[in-house]
Write a protein that holds these residues in place. Structure first.
Motif, PDB file in Angstrom:
ATOM      1  N   TRP A  75      -6.955  -3.428   6.187  1.00 12.28           N
ATOM      2  CA  TRP A  75      -6.142  -2.452   5.027  1.00 12.28           C
ATOM      3  C   TRP A  75      -7.209  -0.838   5.355  1.00 12.28           C
ATOM      4  CZ3 TRP A  75      -6.641  -1.233  -0.771  1.00 12.28           C
ATOM      5  CH2 TRP A  75      -5.823  -0.012  -0.892  1.00 12.28           C
ATOM      6  N   THR A 135      -2.742   6.104   8.020  1.00 13.22           N
ATOM      7  CA  THR A 135      -1.110   5.495   7.622  1.00 13.22           C
ATOM      8  C   THR A 135      -0.388   4.958   9.262  1.00 13.22           C
ATOM      9  OG1 THR A 135      -0.739   7.615   9.310  1.00 13.22           O
ATOM     10  CG2 THR A 135      -0.914   7.437   6.974  1.00 13.22           C
ATOM     11  N   THR A 155       0.046   0.521   5.472  1.00 17.73           N
ATOM     12  CA  THR A 155       0.643   0.928   4.763  1.00 17.73           C
ATOM     13  C   THR A 155       1.739  -0.629   4.099  1.00 17.73           C
ATOM     14  OG1 THR A 155       2.825   1.771   5.816  1.00 17.73           O
ATOM     15  CG2 THR A 155       1.308   3.568   5.166  1.00 17.73           C
ATOM     16  N   ARG A 208       0.428   3.945  -2.861  1.00 19.62           N
ATOM     17  CA  ARG A 208       0.861   5.522  -2.633  1.00 19.62           C
ATOM     18  C   ARG A 208       1.554   6.654  -3.145  1.00 19.62           C
ATOM     19  NH1 ARG A 208      -1.206   4.732   4.238  1.00 19.62           N
ATOM     20  NH2 ARG A 208      -3.039   4.389   3.666  1.00 19.62           N
ATOM     21  N   ASP A 235      -6.916   6.631  -1.758  1.00 16.99           N
ATOM     22  CA  ASP A 235      -7.037   5.044  -1.268  1.00 16.99           C
ATOM     23  C   ASP A 235      -7.550   4.287  -2.020  1.00 16.99           C
ATOM     24  OD1 ASP A 235      -4.292   4.277  -0.103  1.00 16.99           O
ATOM     25  OD2 ASP A 235      -5.685   4.405   2.208  1.00 16.99           O
ATOM     26  N   ALA A 240      -5.838  11.402   1.394  1.00 16.19           N
ATOM     27  CA  ALA A 240      -4.500  10.154   1.762  1.00 16.19           C
ATOM     28  C   ALA A 240      -6.077   9.372   1.879  1.00 16.19           C
ATOM     29  CB  ALA A 240      -3.982   9.414   3.323  1.00 16.19           C
ATOM     30  N   VAL A 267       0.660  -0.830  -0.229  1.00 13.64           N
ATOM     31  CA  VAL A 267       0.099   0.417  -0.216  1.00 13.64           C
ATOM     32  C   VAL A 267       0.690   1.033   0.273  1.00 13.64           C
ATOM     33  CG1 VAL A 267      -1.578   1.772   1.078  1.00 13.64           C
ATOM     34  CG2 VAL A 267      -2.279  -1.470   1.187  1.00 13.64           C
ATOM     35  N   ALA A 268       2.185   1.182   0.848  1.00 13.15           N
ATOM     36  CA  ALA A 268       2.590   2.434   1.032  1.00 13.15           C
ATOM     37  C   ALA A 268       3.192   2.254  -0.778  1.00 13.15           C
ATOM     38  CB  ALA A 268       3.916   2.365   2.121  1.00 13.15           C
TER      39      ALA A 268
END
Length: 224
Positions: free
Chosen positions: A145, A150, A154, A9, A31, A27, A5-6
């Motif tokens: 998730w 955050t 992530t 992003r 997402d 954010a 996920v990090a």
């Protein structure tokens, strides 16, 4: 190594060009764009699948899939088999007609139809207990998730296959993110590239290969 996920992003932020200070995206919006693009890719390509054993009790004519696969819906179905033999998915009306006669049909189920999203009915009552292997496509897992958060979340790896993940984010997530920005010059082009990406990906995954039609010969003529 699967895309996290990090990483998604970061890739999305770097891909979204021509963003002014007044168009900074939260954010949560990022997402949502990542998940929307990922889910569409997985839904249309079947790039991420699971196979789960479904228990069929003796004499059963129906089974509730969500008793085993909690959030399963009919549209996720890809393939099913019992003892290595395919259980064919057919319209529910086809199954219902099997029960119109006076004599109940029993044996190993060979066909199923969805009465509703979570309930399948078999073409016959099971003559014994069976295990049905059900293969189905899955979307991104947001149970761990939480969109827009955050921290430790992530690091969660996404279900996108490595060979396609970067482009799904670069084009698909980017398109979903910026298409709502007034006058953004890249939105339509990004979505067009995403459409093309999906079409290129479909033949790669086995469950999207076309099924050869069954040829039934006319009387007096041999099948080719």
């Amino acid at each position: 190594m699967a895309l996290t996920v990090a990483q998604a992003r970061t890739l999305l932020t770097e891909s979204a060009l021509h963003i002014s200070a007044s168009e900074t995206f939260s954010a949560l919006k990022k997402d949502r764009a990542i998940k929307d693009a990922s889910d569409r890719f997985l839904r249309e390509t079947h790039a991420s699948t699971l196979t789960t054993n479904i228990t069929i009790a003796a004499a059963a004519t129906t089974v509730n899939i969500t008793s085993t696969i909690t959030e399963f819906v009919a549209g996720q179905f890809i393939y099913a088999e019992i003892s290595g033999q395919e259980v064919h998915l057919v319209p529910y009306e086809t199954i219902r007609r099997r029960y119109d006669g006076d004599t109940p049909v029993v044996g190993r189920p060979t066909k199923i139809g969805f009465r509703r999203d979570n309930l399948v009915q078999f073409d016959r009552g099971a003559d014994q207990a069976y295990t049905m292997e059900l293969t189905y496509w899955v979307a991104e897992d947001t149970s761990s998730w939480t969109l827009g958060t955050t921290g430790s979340t992530t690091g969660i790896s996404m279900r996108l296959p490595d060979d396609w993940a970067d482009e799904v984010i670069r084009w698909g997530a980017r398109g979903y993110l910026i298409r709502g920005a007034p006058g953004h010059p890249d939105a339509d082009a990004a979505m067009e590239e995403f459409d093309l990406l999906i079409e290129r990906a479909k033949p790669v995954f086995a469950h999207n290969y076309p099924v050869l039609p069954l040829v039934i010969p006319l009387p007096g003529k041999p099948a080719k």
